[in-house]
Design an enzyme around this catalytic site. Structure first.
Site, PDB file in Angstrom:
ATOM      1  N   SER A 128       0.575  -1.212  -0.153  1.00 30.36           N
ATOM      2  CA  SER A 128       0.139   0.380  -0.620  1.00 30.36           C
ATOM      3  C   SER A 128       0.703   1.288   0.173  1.00 30.36           C
ATOM      4  CB  SER A 128      -1.129  -0.018   0.975  1.00 30.36           C
ATOM      5  OG  SER A 128      -1.843   1.073   0.984  1.00 30.36           O
ATOM      6  N   LYS A 183      -4.969  -6.789   3.056  1.00 32.83           N
ATOM      7  CA  LYS A 183      -4.785  -5.203   2.456  1.00 32.83           C
ATOM      8  C   LYS A 183      -5.551  -4.597   1.573  1.00 32.83           C
ATOM      9  CE  LYS A 183      -3.160  -2.323  -0.823  1.00 32.83           C
ATOM     10  NZ  LYS A 183      -3.957  -2.357  -2.148  1.00 32.83           N
ATOM     11  N   HIS A 186      -7.765  -3.001   3.854  1.00 31.13           N
ATOM     12  CA  HIS A 186      -7.214  -1.918   4.401  1.00 31.13           C
ATOM     13  C   HIS A 186      -7.990  -1.403   3.373  1.00 31.13           C
ATOM     14  CE1 HIS A 186      -4.641   1.303   2.680  1.00 31.13           C
ATOM     15  NE2 HIS A 186      -3.873   1.230   3.933  1.00 31.13           N
ATOM     16  N   ASN A 187      -7.853  -1.406   2.191  1.00 25.69           N
ATOM     17  CA  ASN A 187      -8.624  -0.674   1.410  1.00 25.69           C
ATOM     18  C   ASN A 187     -10.473  -0.231   0.857  1.00 25.69           C
ATOM     19  OD1 ASN A 187      -6.318  -0.855  -0.142  1.00 25.69           O
ATOM     20  ND2 ASN A 187      -7.498  -1.355  -2.157  1.00 25.69           N
ATOM     21  N   GLU A 190     -10.273   2.447   3.982  1.00 30.89           N
ATOM     22  CA  GLU A 190      -9.816   3.821   3.121  1.00 30.89           C
ATOM     23  C   GLU A 190     -10.962   4.042   3.153  1.00 30.89           C
ATOM     24  OE1 GLU A 190      -6.299   2.588   0.489  1.00 30.89           O
ATOM     25  OE2 GLU A 190      -7.878   4.238  -1.291  1.00 30.89           O
TER      26      GLU A 190
HETATM   27  P1  NBP Z   1      -0.352  -2.310 -14.373  1.00 26.56           P
HETATM   28  O1  NBP Z   1      -1.266  -2.272 -13.455  1.00 26.56           O
HETATM   29  O2  NBP Z   1      -0.544  -1.623 -15.246  1.00 26.56           O
HETATM   30  O3  NBP Z   1       0.238  -3.847 -15.051  1.00 26.56           O
HETATM   31  C1  NBP Z   1       1.393  -3.546 -16.137  1.00 26.56           C
HETATM   32  C2  NBP Z   1       2.518  -4.516 -16.159  1.00 26.56           C
HETATM   33  O4  NBP Z   1       2.179  -5.970 -16.332  1.00 26.56           O
HETATM   34  C3  NBP Z   1       3.900  -4.037 -17.325  1.00 26.56           C
HETATM   35  O5  NBP Z   1       4.908  -4.807 -17.069  1.00 26.56           O
HETATM   36  C4  NBP Z   1       2.787  -5.002 -18.485  1.00 26.56           C
HETATM   37  O6  NBP Z   1       4.646  -5.458 -19.220  1.00 26.56           O
HETATM   38  C5  NBP Z   1       3.116  -5.904 -17.119  1.00 26.56           C
HETATM   39  N1  NBP Z   1       2.333  -7.562 -18.133  1.00 26.56           N
HETATM   40  C6  NBP Z   1       0.667  -7.451 -18.813  1.00 26.56           C
HETATM   41 BR1  NBP Z   1       0.113  -5.634 -18.407  1.00 26.56          BR
HETATM   42  N2  NBP Z   1       0.349  -8.444 -19.018  1.00 26.56           N
HETATM   43  C7  NBP Z   1       1.345  -9.265 -18.978  1.00 26.56           C
HETATM   44  C8  NBP Z   1       1.182 -10.922 -19.043  1.00 26.56           C
HETATM   45  N3  NBP Z   1       0.587 -11.645 -20.273  1.00 26.56           N
HETATM   46  N4  NBP Z   1       3.432 -11.090 -18.936  1.00 26.56           N
HETATM   47  C9  NBP Z   1       3.187  -9.985 -18.438  1.00 26.56           C
HETATM   48  N5  NBP Z   1       3.333  -8.994 -17.804  1.00 26.56           N
HETATM   49  C10 NBP Z   1       2.703  -8.412 -18.126  1.00 26.56           C
HETATM   50  O7  NBP Z   1       0.777  -1.779 -13.333  1.00 26.56           O
HETATM   51  P2  NBP Z   1       1.041  -0.755 -12.176  1.00 26.56           P
HETATM   52  O8  NBP Z   1       0.488   0.046 -11.927  1.00 26.56           O
HETATM   53  O9  NBP Z   1       2.422  -0.669 -11.958  1.00 26.56           O
HETATM   54  O10 NBP Z   1       0.567  -2.022 -10.918  1.00 26.56           O
HETATM   55  C11 NBP Z   1       1.432  -2.889 -11.089  1.00 26.56           C
HETATM   56  C12 NBP Z   1       0.955  -3.906 -10.030  1.00 26.56           C
HETATM   57  O11 NBP Z   1       0.658  -2.766  -8.305  1.00 26.56           O
HETATM   58  C13 NBP Z   1      -0.835  -4.094 -10.414  1.00 26.56           C
HETATM   59  O12 NBP Z   1      -1.356  -5.391  -9.718  1.00 26.56           O
HETATM   60  C14 NBP Z   1      -1.647  -2.875  -9.472  1.00 26.56           C
HETATM   61  O13 NBP Z   1      -2.738  -3.115  -9.177  1.00 26.56           O
HETATM   62  C15 NBP Z   1      -0.998  -3.585  -8.079  1.00 26.56           C
HETATM   63  N6  NBP Z   1      -0.382  -2.189  -6.878  1.00 26.56           N
HETATM   64  C16 NBP Z   1      -1.099  -0.716  -7.916  1.00 26.56           C
HETATM   65  C17 NBP Z   1      -0.655   1.062  -7.124  1.00 26.56           C
HETATM   66  C18 NBP Z   1      -0.796   2.080  -7.755  1.00 26.56           C
HETATM   67  O14 NBP Z   1      -1.140   3.020  -7.505  1.00 26.56           O
HETATM   68  N7  NBP Z   1      -0.852   1.886  -9.240  1.00 26.56           N
HETATM   69  C19 NBP Z   1      -1.074   0.800  -5.805  1.00 26.56           C
HETATM   70  C20 NBP Z   1      -0.881  -0.809  -5.061  1.00 26.56           C
HETATM   71  C21 NBP Z   1      -1.046  -1.536  -6.346  1.00 26.56           C
HETATM   72  P3  NBP Z   1       3.902  -5.034 -20.463  1.00 26.56           P
HETATM   73  O15 NBP Z   1       5.448  -3.198 -20.295  1.00 26.56           O
HETATM   74  O16 NBP Z   1       5.451  -6.046 -21.572  1.00 26.56           O
HETATM   75  O17 NBP Z   1       3.062  -3.930 -20.957  1.00 26.56           O
END
Ligand code: NBP
Length: 478
Positions: A128, A183, A186-187, A190
């Site tokens: 988080s 987690k 937690h959300n 929130e």
């Molecule tokens: P995203 O959720 O937007 O995912 C993008 C990533 O997933 C890229 O690295 C992409 O690779 C990869 N990917 C996908 Br899409 N399909 C794939 C596949 N079939 N095989 C391999 N790689 C694949 O990224 P994020 O916003 O950084 O979030 C990552 C995780 O963290 C998520 O589960 C999200 O729920 C969680 N999270 C996010 C936040 C936040 O604030 N954003 C907070 C807490 C948790 P590519 O570059 O090759 O397309």
């Protein structure tokens, strides 16, 4: 093999986590499905620490010290399964695969069980704090085996946020899906916090007649006291912000439709399955849904409402103080409900979660971080078997002192036609919990009337059924 930890999935979260590891002196292996992201990370931030970029999954795995530790930060759902399949084939027994995405805890339980059969530790870790937290110190909630935490824990604790007393906001939560479960809750908490804050704002605006700038000042004052928290702090900032294009308060130019990505909804769905009333979170999820029903809202706009005038002068100031008390009391109830849910799931799944430790690791790094959480930690330290936060003497006294104001605020909101589902549901929960007798007696009697569902009596043991359609005599039922 030189890297202590690897990160695959280098979108914003994965990149920031990798940089956080590197900044703490760890050598970090990097991998992403599309190599361009890996290269961009090294080009822009390679100077921040030791990175080992890899183009292929094979090279990535080969660059890791054993037991290998790989954090997956890809889009939750099918992408996570695809990445797990790809890496499982390359790993050996004893290696640790960590899913840091927002997975549903049931997916994590399924994946953990499958990988355990192959001797691989699968750790579902809730993370988080958003992008900023991933880079500078998130709150981390890892589940999985205790053995996996021995090798993984020190690494995660090194990059986690630190609470005011210096302790890391990371602890081993419990087996399999426990980390992703907490987690999720937690959300959910929130969501409830944000709803309560929104209601407080609405009341200050619509009943006390305050302008956004003044409300920002009120929230800043509240942030000096027992409500001191990240969410109250950013509320003041948002309310003080002026829209550059129109010169109007920013809050007035944002469309009043709140969206959701789903963890609040998961919390409520799971709570229904576990039979735990989390009405604060439920009302928050429903309030966001209602806000988005623009067609319904347009159709109802002409409905009549009360004509109460906004308060002025001292009356408004007194009311603002009462809103602080109502907000605080409602917050205590909503956290009590959240902790009840964690406690119930811990029993159901045999997770043995340390309830006080959850409060301890949410003191920093995450969105609900607040001074208040140290109070919850202390309440469970004093009594680890506390059945509800409301049974803690300190919280009970505070809520007791706030209750007159809380009732006044809810009654005033009703008179002014200002919707306060969060405040109202919290108060109803408080009154239901403390009631000597609930009307559930009537509900159960009705069930016996139409469905012969039987009832228990207050004066003797056993189950009974009344012959409602016959002579209304009572039968004892085994
Ligand atoms: P995203 O959720 O937007 O995912 C993008 C990533 O997933 C890229 O690295 C992409 O690779 C990869 N990917 C996908 Br899409 N399909 C794939 C596949 N079939 N095989 C391999 N790689 C694949 O990224 P994020 O916003 O950084 O979030 C990552 C995780 O963290 C998520 O589960 C999200 O729920 C969680 N999270 C996010 C936040 C936040 O604030 N954003 C907070 C807490 C948790 P590519 O570059 O090759 O397309």
């Amino acid at each position: 093999a030189t890297a202590q930890i690897g990160v695959t999935g280098l979108a914003v979260m994965g990149s920031n986590l990798a940089r956080n590891f590197a900044r703490h002196g760890h050598t970090v292996a990097l991998h992403n499905r599309t190599y361009a992201k890996t290269k961009a990370l090294v080009d822009q931030h390679g100077h921040e620490g030791d990175f080992v970029p890899a183009e292929t999954a094979e090279d990535f795995v080969a660059s890791l010290q054993k037991p290998r530790r790989i954090v997956i930060m890809v889009k939750a759902g099918e992408a996570t399964d695809a990445v797990i399949d790809e890496f499982t084939a390359l790993l050996e027994p004893g290696d640790v695969l960590i899913d840091g995405g927002n997975a549903h805890f049931n997916d994590t339980r399924r994946r953990e069980a499958a990988l355990r059969e192959r001797g691989i530790h699968f750790v579902g870790a809730g993370i988080s704090g958003g992008e900023e937290g991933a880079l500078n110190g998130p709150s981390i909630m890892p589940g999985g085996s205790e053995e996996s935490y021995k090798s993984l824990g020190p690494l995660l604790e090194s990059i986690a946020a630190k609470a005011e007393d210096g302790s890391p906001c990371c602890t081993h939560v419990g087996p399999d899906g426990a980390g992703h479960f907490v987690k999720m809750v937690h959300n959910g908490i929130e969501y409830a916090d944000m709803q309560l804050i929104a209601e407080a704002y609405d009341l200050l605006r619509s009943v006390a007649g305050y302008e956004p700038g003044r409300i920002a000042g009120t929230f800043r004052e509240w942030n000096q006291g027992r409500l001191d928290s990240y969410l109250i702090e950013i509320t003041a900032e948002v309310l003080a912000h002026t829209d550059a294009a129109t010169g109007r308060p920013f809050v007035d130019v944002v469309a009043d439709e709140a969206e959701q990505k789903g963890t609040g909804r998961w919390t409520v769905q799971t709570a229904l399955d576990l039979g735990v009333p989390v009405s604060g979170i439920g009302e928050a999820v429903f309030a966001r849904s209602l806000s988005g029903h623009t067609g319904l809202r347009a159709a109802a706009r002409g409905l009549s409402g009360p004509t109460a005038e906004a308060l002025t002068g001292d009356e408004a100031r007194v009311f603002a103080d009462q809103v602080e008390q109502a907000l605080y009391a409602s917050k205590v109830v909503s956290y009590a409900q959240g902790w009840n849910m964690i406690s119930r799931a811990s029993e159901e799944y045999g997770w043995d979660i340390n309830l006080g430790a959850m409060a301890a690791i949410w003191r920093g790094g995450c969105i609900i971080r607040a001074a208040f959480l140290d109070r919850i930690r202390a309440a469970f330290a004093a009594d680890p078997a506390l059945p509800t936060l409301l049974a803690d003497q300190g919280f009970a006294d505070e809520v007791g002192r706030a209750q007159e104001a809380w009732r006044t605020v809810v009654a005033t909101a009703v008179r002014h036609g200002v919707p306060t589902p969060g405040f109202s549901a919290a108060l109803a929960y408080y009154d239901a919990l403390r009631a000597e007798r609930l009307p559930a007696a009537l509900t159960q009697a009705q069930r016996d009337f139409f469905g012969a569902h039987t009832y228990r009596r207050t004066d003797r043991p056993g189950s009974f059924h009344t012959l409602w359609s016959g002579d209304r005599s009572e039968q004892s039922v085994d």
